[in-house]
Scaffold this motif. Structure first.
Motif, PDB file in Angstrom:
ATOM      1  N   VAL A   7      36.608  10.444 -90.405  1.00 47.62           N
ATOM      2  CA  VAL A   7      35.517  11.071 -91.160  1.00 47.62           C
ATOM      3  C   VAL A   7      35.320  10.249 -92.430  1.00 47.62           C
ATOM      4  CG1 VAL A   7      34.765  13.083 -92.497  1.00 47.62           C
ATOM      5  CG2 VAL A   7      35.840  13.394 -90.249  1.00 47.62           C
ATOM      6  N   ILE A   8      34.061   9.881 -92.673  1.00 51.68           N
ATOM      7  CA  ILE A   8      33.712   9.089 -93.858  1.00 51.68           C
ATOM      8  C   ILE A   8      32.854   9.963 -94.763  1.00 51.68           C
ATOM      9  CG2 ILE A   8      32.484   7.045 -94.707  1.00 51.68           C
ATOM     10  CD1 ILE A   8      33.178   5.722 -91.972  1.00 51.68           C
ATOM     11  N   ILE A   9      33.291  10.129 -95.999  1.00 48.92           N
ATOM     12  CA  ILE A   9      32.525  10.916 -96.972  1.00 48.92           C
ATOM     13  C   ILE A   9      31.623   9.968 -97.750  1.00 48.92           C
ATOM     14  CG2 ILE A   9      32.643  12.415 -98.996  1.00 48.92           C
ATOM     15  CD1 ILE A   9      35.403  13.346 -98.008  1.00 48.92           C
ATOM     16  N   GLY A  10      30.319  10.043 -97.486  1.00 43.71           N
ATOM     17  CA  GLY A  10      29.361   9.204 -98.199  1.00 43.71           C
ATOM     18  C   GLY A  10      28.609   8.265 -97.285  1.00 43.71           C
ATOM     19  N   ALA A  11      27.283   8.467 -97.194  1.00 41.38           N
ATOM     20  CA  ALA A  11      26.435   7.633 -96.333  1.00 41.38           C
ATOM     21  C   ALA A  11      25.715   6.580 -97.160  1.00 41.38           C
ATOM     22  CB  ALA A  11      25.427   8.510 -95.579  1.00 41.38           C
ATOM     23  N   GLY A  12      26.489   5.884 -98.010  1.00 41.01           N
ATOM     24  CA  GLY A  12      25.938   4.784 -98.792  1.00 41.01           C
ATOM     25  C   GLY A  12      26.303   3.455 -98.170  1.00 41.01           C
ATOM     26  N   ALA A  13      26.213   2.390 -98.961  1.00 41.51           N
ATOM     27  CA  ALA A  13      26.424   1.036 -98.443  1.00 41.51           C
ATOM     28  C   ALA A  13      27.811   0.863 -97.818  1.00 41.51           C
ATOM     29  CB  ALA A  13      26.220   0.026 -99.573  1.00 41.51           C
ATOM     30  N   ALA A  14      28.859   1.227 -98.562  1.00 35.89           N
ATOM     31  CA  ALA A  14      30.228   1.030 -98.059  1.00 35.89           C
ATOM     32  C   ALA A  14      30.512   1.933 -96.868  1.00 35.89           C
ATOM     33  CB  ALA A  14      31.235   1.296 -99.179  1.00 35.89           C
ATOM     34  N   GLY A  15      30.097   3.198 -96.956  1.00 33.69           N
ATOM     35  CA  GLY A  15      30.365   4.151 -95.882  1.00 33.69           C
ATOM     36  C   GLY A  15      29.699   3.769 -94.571  1.00 33.69           C
ATOM     37  N   LEU A  16      28.440   3.334 -94.629  1.00 35.54           N
ATOM     38  CA  LEU A  16      27.723   2.950 -93.408  1.00 35.54           C
ATOM     39  C   LEU A  16      28.339   1.709 -92.773  1.00 35.54           C
ATOM     40  CD1 LEU A  16      24.071   3.576 -94.664  1.00 35.54           C
ATOM     41  CD2 LEU A  16      25.303   4.942 -92.961  1.00 35.54           C
ATOM     42  N   MET A  17      28.698   0.730 -93.613  1.00 29.56           N
ATOM     43  CA  MET A  17      29.325  -0.482 -93.079  1.00 29.56           C
ATOM     44  C   MET A  17      30.656  -0.155 -92.408  1.00 29.56           C
ATOM     45  SD  MET A  17      29.584  -3.686 -92.494  1.00 29.56           S
ATOM     46  CE  MET A  17      28.527  -4.775 -93.450  1.00 29.56           C
ATOM     47  N   CYS A  18      31.458   0.663 -93.070  1.00 29.43           N
ATOM     48  CA  CYS A  18      32.763   1.052 -92.531  1.00 29.43           C
ATOM     49  C   CYS A  18      32.614   1.805 -91.211  1.00 29.43           C
ATOM     50  CB  CYS A  18      33.494   1.901 -93.560  1.00 29.43           C
ATOM     51  SG  CYS A  18      35.112   2.475 -93.017  1.00 29.43           S
TER      52      CYS A  18
END
Length: 395
Positions: A7-18
């Motif tokens: 689970v990734i918290i945050g749909a920003g640049a780092a989160g989407l790439m990860c």
């Protein structure tokens, strides 16, 4: 309970790439974000064109308590790797003088590329899901409770960003999770942000809003940036000011060389010899915006007289005013207009290779929530891509 591997918290640049990287490894990945759409900060960056990386990105372009921390991720996923990604997707972009790369059309193109990658990798995105609680159960699974669902996962990635631009939904949730699991935080403050001025300086420069001057700006610790400064209604902005703000601390002055390519004293002596009948005001008006010269004359920083009447002392004073102009900001405009947050999760608490917390197996922190801050010019996005990629190889 919705069960995922990651689970990734945050749909920003780092989160989407990860998310895309982890999904490509066959992991079942969920992104949760409280916003209505993904990549909100990407969409408004670079005046809507997204300065998505910088050709010159290197560890020297980042502020971090441990200067070696960014080396691993930046070397393993560099600006050239991200450029290769956008090239594969057919992105049209252009280069600027200082190595910045911008979309030709819209920042939406970058978001579309990242979302396409996430779709190909089978990532599920849950928007309008505010994280309310995070805990770890007896089996070592992370339980994430949002306003809509409860998720379980073996790997929890915090990519929630910093405190900048609260109107876009910035919250301290990432810092709270770090504290909950015993991680140290470094003090946070707004960075890459305009300065506000004291009332007396605001009065001096009233009417100069919109004027920009190519300048060399120096901070108290000797850090220098050569770009434009811009006068605003509130104080000073422009690329050189935004850059130096990351190195400025309350109470310090900054030194501004308004004519960095000119030996001002030599020029004034030459004017006195060869153009003595002309006024200092008119001669300086050939080099600097006339309204700015008027302001210097009005507050007696520069004498209003023919050049041949200048004394040696006046020449030295004018030269010092124009090449080492000392200005002590009142403060900054704060998180409302800042581009990034300085400080955050202490890099010493994380693996520089995987971004996993040393004190909590399966817990990762990437992007702006960490204490890494890049220069202005695409460097912060590159750190988001690099840290997201590195984490996505293992989480």
């Amino acid at each position: 309970m919705l069960q995922f591997d990651v689970v990734i918290i945050g749909a920003g640049a780092a989160g989407l790439m990860c998310a895309a990287q982890s999904g490509y490894r066959g992991r079942k990945v969920a992104i949760v974000d409280m916003g209505k759409k993904v990549g909100r900060k990407i969409l408004i960056s670079g005046g809507g064109r997204c300065n998505f990386t910088n050709e010159n990105a290197s560890p020297e372009n980042y502020l971090c308590a441990n200067p070696h921390f960014v080396k691993s991720s930046l070397s393993r996923y560099s600006q050239h790797d991200f450029i290769e990604l956008v090239d594969r997707h057919g992105l049209n972009y252009h280069h600027k003088t200082l190595g910045q790369l911008f979309c030709d059309n819209s920042a939406q193109d970058i978001v579309d590329i990242l979302m396409t990658e996430c779709e190909w990798a089978g990532v599920e995105v849950f928007l309008r899901n505010e994280v309310l609680n995070v805990e770890r159960d007896e089996q070592g699974l992370y339980i994430v409770t949002t306003s809509e669902h409860t998720f379980s996962c073996t790997s929890l990635v915090v990519a929630s960003g910093g405190l900048t631009m609260p109107k876009l939904g910035a919250t301290p949730i990432g810092y709270k999770i770090a504290e909950q699991f015993g991680l140290n935080l470094l003090p946070t403050t707004a960075a890459l942000v305009p300065f506000t001025l004291h009332d007396h300086d605001k009065a001096r420069f009233e009417g100069l809003s919109g004027i920009s001057v190519d300048s060399l700006v120096t901070s108290d610790d000797g850090t220098q940036f050569r770009e434009n400064i811009l006068f605003t209604h509130r104080g000073l902005s422009g690329p050189a000011i935004l850059q130096i703000s990351s190195f400025w601390r309350a109470g310090q002055a900054v030194s501004i060389n308004l004519l960095p390519d000119t030996n001002v004293a030599e020029l004034l002596h030459d004017w006195r010899q060869n153009q003595g009948q002309k006024s200092v005001k008119n001669l300086l008006g050939q080099l600097l915006p006339k309204r700015f010269v008027d302001a210097l004359i009005n507050d007696n920083s520069v004498p209003d007289k023919p050049a041949n009447q200048l004394t040696h002392g006046e020449i030295d004073t004018i030269a010092a005013t124009l090449t080492a102009w000392q200005i002590k900001p009142n403060g900054t405009e704060g998180y409302r207009t800042a581009e990034v947050t300085l400080g955050g999760v202490d890099s010493d608490e994380l693996s520089s290779k995987t971004f996993e917390a040393k004190k909590a197996k399966g817990l990762y922190f990437i992007g702006e929530v960490t204490e890494v801050t890049g220069w202005l010019g695409g460097y912060n996005f590159q750190y988001a891509w690099s840290s997201g990629w590195a984490c996505g190889q293992v989480c």
